[in-house]
Design a protein around this motif. Structure first.
Motif, PDB file in Angstrom:
ATOM      1  N   LEU A 340     -55.543 -75.913 -13.657  1.00 16.67           N
ATOM      2  CA  LEU A 340     -56.357 -74.904 -12.977  1.00 16.67           C
ATOM      3  C   LEU A 340     -57.660 -74.613 -13.709  1.00 16.67           C
ATOM      4  O   LEU A 340     -58.508 -73.878 -13.193  1.00 16.67           O
ATOM      5  CB  LEU A 340     -55.564 -73.601 -12.835  1.00 16.67           C
ATOM      6  N   LEU A 341     -57.842 -75.143 -14.926  1.00 18.14           N
ATOM      7  CA  LEU A 341     -59.070 -74.917 -15.673  1.00 18.14           C
ATOM      8  C   LEU A 341     -60.223 -75.702 -15.065  1.00 18.14           C
ATOM      9  O   LEU A 341     -60.094 -76.903 -14.773  1.00 18.14           O
ATOM     10  CB  LEU A 341     -58.887 -75.317 -17.137  1.00 18.14           C
ATOM     11  N   ASP A 342     -61.343 -75.035 -14.869  1.00 16.36           N
ATOM     12  CA  ASP A 342     -62.555 -75.670 -14.335  1.00 16.36           C
ATOM     13  C   ASP A 342     -63.143 -76.582 -15.399  1.00 16.36           C
ATOM     14  O   ASP A 342     -63.426 -76.142 -16.522  1.00 16.36           O
ATOM     15  CB  ASP A 342     -63.555 -74.585 -13.944  1.00 16.36           C
ATOM     16  N   ARG A 343     -63.328 -77.836 -15.054  1.00 19.76           N
ATOM     17  CA  ARG A 343     -63.866 -78.796 -16.023  1.00 19.76           C
ATOM     18  C   ARG A 343     -65.278 -78.444 -16.465  1.00 19.76           C
ATOM     19  O   ARG A 343     -65.730 -78.884 -17.531  1.00 19.76           O
ATOM     20  CB  ARG A 343     -63.842 -80.203 -15.441  1.00 19.76           C
ATOM     21  N   ASP A 344     -65.984 -77.654 -15.660  1.00 18.96           N
ATOM     22  CA  ASP A 344     -67.339 -77.244 -16.023  1.00 18.96           C
ATOM     23  C   ASP A 344     -67.367 -75.862 -16.669  1.00 18.96           C
ATOM     24  O   ASP A 344     -68.449 -75.329 -16.938  1.00 18.96           O
ATOM     25  CB  ASP A 344     -68.238 -77.236 -14.772  1.00 18.96           C
ATOM     26  N   GLY A 345     -66.196 -75.283 -16.903  1.00 17.29           N
ATOM     27  CA  GLY A 345     -66.126 -73.959 -17.502  1.00 17.29           C
ATOM     28  C   GLY A 345     -65.787 -74.030 -18.973  1.00 17.29           C
ATOM     29  O   GLY A 345     -65.863 -75.079 -19.615  1.00 17.29           O
ATOM     30  N   SER A 346     -65.364 -72.913 -19.528  1.00 18.02           N
ATOM     31  CA  SER A 346     -65.066 -72.845 -20.957  1.00 18.02           C
ATOM     32  C   SER A 346     -63.736 -73.507 -21.304  1.00 18.02           C
ATOM     33  O   SER A 346     -63.491 -73.825 -22.472  1.00 18.02           O
ATOM     34  CB  SER A 346     -65.042 -71.391 -21.420  1.00 18.02           C
ATOM     35  N   GLN A 347     -62.865 -73.690 -20.331  1.00 20.41           N
ATOM     36  CA  GLN A 347     -61.592 -74.416 -20.488  1.00 20.41           C
ATOM     37  C   GLN A 347     -60.742 -73.874 -21.639  1.00 20.41           C
ATOM     38  O   GLN A 347     -60.275 -74.611 -22.486  1.00 20.41           O
ATOM     39  CB  GLN A 347     -61.849 -75.912 -20.699  1.00 20.41           C
ATOM     40  N   ARG A 348     -60.516 -72.579 -21.606  1.00 25.53           N
ATOM     41  CA  ARG A 348     -59.678 -71.968 -22.638  1.00 25.53           C
ATOM     42  C   ARG A 348     -58.274 -71.747 -22.096  1.00 25.53           C
ATOM     43  O   ARG A 348     -58.089 -71.189 -21.018  1.00 25.53           O
ATOM     44  CB  ARG A 348     -60.275 -70.629 -23.091  1.00 25.53           C
ATOM     45  N   ILE A 349     -57.290 -72.166 -22.886  1.00 27.69           N
ATOM     46  CA  ILE A 349     -55.897 -71.857 -22.582  1.00 27.69           C
ATOM     47  C   ILE A 349     -55.288 -71.195 -23.826  1.00 27.69           C
ATOM     48  O   ILE A 349     -55.256 -71.786 -24.906  1.00 27.69           O
ATOM     49  CB  ILE A 349     -55.110 -73.107 -22.133  1.00 27.69           C
ATOM     50  N   LEU A 350     -54.884 -69.965 -23.656  1.00 30.84           N
ATOM     51  CA  LEU A 350     -54.417 -69.136 -24.767  1.00 30.84           C
ATOM     52  C   LEU A 350     -52.995 -68.688 -24.465  1.00 30.84           C
ATOM     53  O   LEU A 350     -52.710 -68.225 -23.355  1.00 30.84           O
ATOM     54  CB  LEU A 350     -55.323 -67.909 -24.934  1.00 30.84           C
ATOM     55  N   MET A 351     -52.087 -68.814 -25.429  1.00 27.59           N
ATOM     56  CA  MET A 351     -50.706 -68.430 -25.165  1.00 27.59           C
ATOM     57  C   MET A 351     -50.081 -67.748 -26.373  1.00 27.59           C
ATOM     58  O   MET A 351     -50.478 -67.967 -27.512  1.00 27.59           O
ATOM     59  CB  MET A 351     -49.875 -69.649 -24.752  1.00 27.59           C
ATOM     60  N   VAL A 352     -49.091 -66.879 -26.076  1.00 25.84           N
ATOM     61  CA  VAL A 352     -48.285 -66.251 -27.118  1.00 25.84           C
ATOM     62  C   VAL A 352     -46.827 -66.574 -26.827  1.00 25.84           C
ATOM     63  O   VAL A 352     -46.425 -66.712 -25.666  1.00 25.84           O
ATOM     64  CB  VAL A 352     -48.510 -64.725 -27.173  1.00 25.84           C
ATOM     65  N   ALA A 353     -46.013 -66.696 -27.881  1.00 28.80           N
ATOM     66  CA  ALA A 353     -44.634 -67.139 -27.682  1.00 28.80           C
ATOM     67  C   ALA A 353     -43.743 -66.678 -28.823  1.00 28.80           C
ATOM     68  O   ALA A 353     -44.208 -66.419 -29.939  1.00 28.80           O
ATOM     69  CB  ALA A 353     -44.582 -68.673 -27.581  1.00 28.80           C
ATOM     70  N   ASP A 354     -42.468 -66.573 -28.516  1.00 31.86           N
ATOM     71  CA  ASP A 354     -41.424 -66.304 -29.514  1.00 31.86           C
ATOM     72  C   ASP A 354     -40.243 -67.197 -29.178  1.00 31.86           C
ATOM     73  O   ASP A 354     -39.500 -66.941 -28.237  1.00 31.86           O
ATOM     74  CB  ASP A 354     -41.012 -64.832 -29.475  1.00 31.86           C
ATOM     75  N   VAL A 355     -40.057 -68.245 -29.962  1.00 27.67           N
ATOM     76  CA  VAL A 355     -38.990 -69.200 -29.660  1.00 27.67           C
ATOM     77  C   VAL A 355     -37.612 -68.568 -29.806  1.00 27.67           C
ATOM     78  O   VAL A 355     -36.622 -69.057 -29.246  1.00 27.67           O
ATOM     79  CB  VAL A 355     -39.104 -70.459 -30.544  1.00 27.67           C
TER      80      VAL A 355
END
Length: 529
Positions: A340-355
């Motif tokens: 879903l990230l726009d190839r012409d955009g900033s393309q940031r994917i940020l995640m938080v997790a606890d296994v």
């Protein structure tokens, strides 16, 4: 933080800078279970002015006399360069202690067996030269180095002789006797507000340091229960929107998604919600009816199949995708979100997790730095008050509690080895909390099985998350409650076997108070019996 009584006490009226510095140290360094009462007058045949009184319902009452001298002890006397101190510090502290004890014992039958101990604070003295007299130990002295960790110094004082534990009602009697004109409130709601306020400050300080990680294009932050992961995810989403970036903020759980939607600002560039439901609303995704009887198989197979086969039809694009509780996602779902990230955009994917909270076993693995991911960790528990955080840490492998965190209002076990008993005991405990003034919206009843949840909703009148409203008490499984937080949490497990991860998530929902209603084996694993 210790609670100054009254909270607006004018420290400028204290006799000297030493007294002010000691009061400040107690307020800054003690937990919120301690009440700090400066400049207390006790009347008998002559006035006794006590520098500071410390009160704690589980640890007792202590008189603290403050001396600005750097004394030494010669032949059993406390002396300075000007000669013997007058009055002698130990005798003064003991006299004031006995006067205060006699006063309080005479006020109420609840205090007739109250014991009080004392301490002498020398904030300008690094050491005391000479041999201490027999009636005092080093634990009763608070010297300059001790103020680096004043909570530890007071804990040593508490352990030096005895603990004089008393009820909240007795605590209120003591404080109102010493400060009759103070605007003082010990009701549960007031204590919860103080705890929440302190934890909010701790959490904000911890999360703020990691907010700017969003300058990187690929970020994953890990952290145990209560370390501020959801807060960080929402902060990233807000920062992205402020910078005019199209932003998607998502998670797996419906309740958590609803909560984030309620707390995030409305903005044309922001989409917020649980992944599966949110995906159905993206531009270009064909509609599918959700059956009223949709079960886990429908959601995990039928709906996911529909999404995967039609994902290429989605026309909506984003500059930033933020994923909370990423351990709930399968690698395939994460790949869909990345598309879903726009190839012409900033393309940031940020995640938080606890296994440690991976309850769905969908194959999540932490992404590697070798693949371009920036990784960091949140280390301190800033959701749970101290005793709950310690239970999580010692019994379930949770994160450490921060220094100066507020105290819990209670942890208890109510035995219940059958479902019927659990339903009646849980209803009775909830009614008791409500009678004490605890708001219903601050209570969560949670279970490790749907069967127990359904028994509680039908037999005790609790409601599912979607049916919550004014005056109702939410009851949900641990899996659905993951990510939420409530002041009072009741974990109900009458017949179920102990499961560490489910217990970890369940206990971690509690901010101020935790009650286990369940079988003895579960209680034993948590150290409650």
């Amino acid at each position: 933080m210790g609670v100054l009584v009254p909270e607006d006490f004018p420290l400028g009226k204290l006799a000297n800078d030493e007294e002010r510095s000691v009061v400040d140290a107690f307020v800054d360094g003690l937990s919120d279970g301690w009440y700090v009462i400066p400049d207390v007058g006790v009347l008998d045949r002559r006035d006794h002015q006590i520098d500071i009184v410390l009160v704690h319902p589980k640890n007792g009452v202590f008189v603290v006399e403050v001396k600005g001298h750097r004394p030494q002890i010669r032949n059993g006397q406390w002396v300075t360069d000007r000669g013997p101190m007058s009055p002698q510090p130990v005798q003064q502290a003991r006299d004031n202690t006995y006067k205060l004890r006699d006063l309080l014992r005479g006020v109420s039958s609840e205090l007739e067996h109250l014991n009080i101990d004392y301490a002498i604070a020398f904030p300008n003295a690094g050491e005391i030269r000479g041999s201490l007299p027999a009636e005092i130990t080093r634990d009763h002295l608070i010297l300059s180095p001790d103020f680096d960790d004043v909570d530890d110094a007071i804990d040593r004082l508490v352990c030096a002789r005895w603990r004089s534990e008393f009820s909240d009602q007795a605590t209120e009697i003591i404080i109102r006797t010493l400060r009759p004109d103070a605007d003082f409130d010990m009701d549960p709601a007031a204590r919860q507000r103080r705890a929440r306020s302190r934890l909010e400050t701790i959490c904000a300080n911890q999360v703020r340091a990691l907010e700017r990680l969003d300058m990187n294009r690929r970020v994953v932050v890990t952290g145990g229960s209560g370390t501020g992961k959801t807060r960080l995810a929402m902060a990233w989403a807000r920062r992205s929107v402020v910078n005019d970036r199209r932003t998607l903020l998502t998670c797996y759980n419906d309740p958590l998604g609803d909560m984030m939607r309620e707390r995030m600002p409305e903005h044309d560039a922001l989409r917020v919600g649980p992944f599966l439901r949110l995906a159905l609303t993206l531009e270009g995704m064909p509609h599918i009816d959700i059956p009223p009887t949709a079960d886990n198989e429908w959601w995990s197979k039928d709906l996911v199949g529909h999404l995967i086969s039609n994902w290429h039809r989605i026309t909506e694009r984003f500059d930033t995708v933020v994923i909370d509780e990423a351990q709930d996602f399968s690698p395939a779902w994460l790949a869909l979100l990345e598309q879903l990230l726009d190839r012409d955009g900033s393309q940031r994917i940020l995640m938080v997790a606890d296994v440690e909270q991976e309850l769905f076993n969908r194959g999540f693995t932490l992404p590697s730095e070798l693949d371009g991911w920036t990784r960091c960790e949140l280390v301190n528990n800033c959701r749970n008050t101290f005793d709950i955080a310690r239970l999580l840490r010692n019994r379930l492998g949770g994160p450490a509690a921060p220094a100066g965190g507020p105290e819990s209002t209670g942890i208890q076990w109510i035995p219940a080895g059958t479902t019927d008993t659990a339903v009646s005991e849980t209803r009775a405990e909830v009614d008791r909390l409500i009678s004490l003034g605890v708001p219903t919206e601050s209570i969560l009843v949670t279970t490790v099985s749907q069967a127990t949840r359904d028994a509680l909703t039908s037999g005790a009148g609790f409601v599912r998350w979607e049916d919550r409203g004014e005056g109702s008490v939410v009851c949900e499984t641990v899996r659905r409650a993951k990510g939420l937080e409530y002041d009072h949490v009741l974990l109900v497990v009458p017949t179920e076997a102990f499961d560490r991860r489910l217990a970890y998530v369940g206990v971690g929902r509690a901010i101020s108070a935790f009650t286990l209603v369940g079988n003895a084996a579960f209680a034993s694993e948590l150290g409650l019996n």
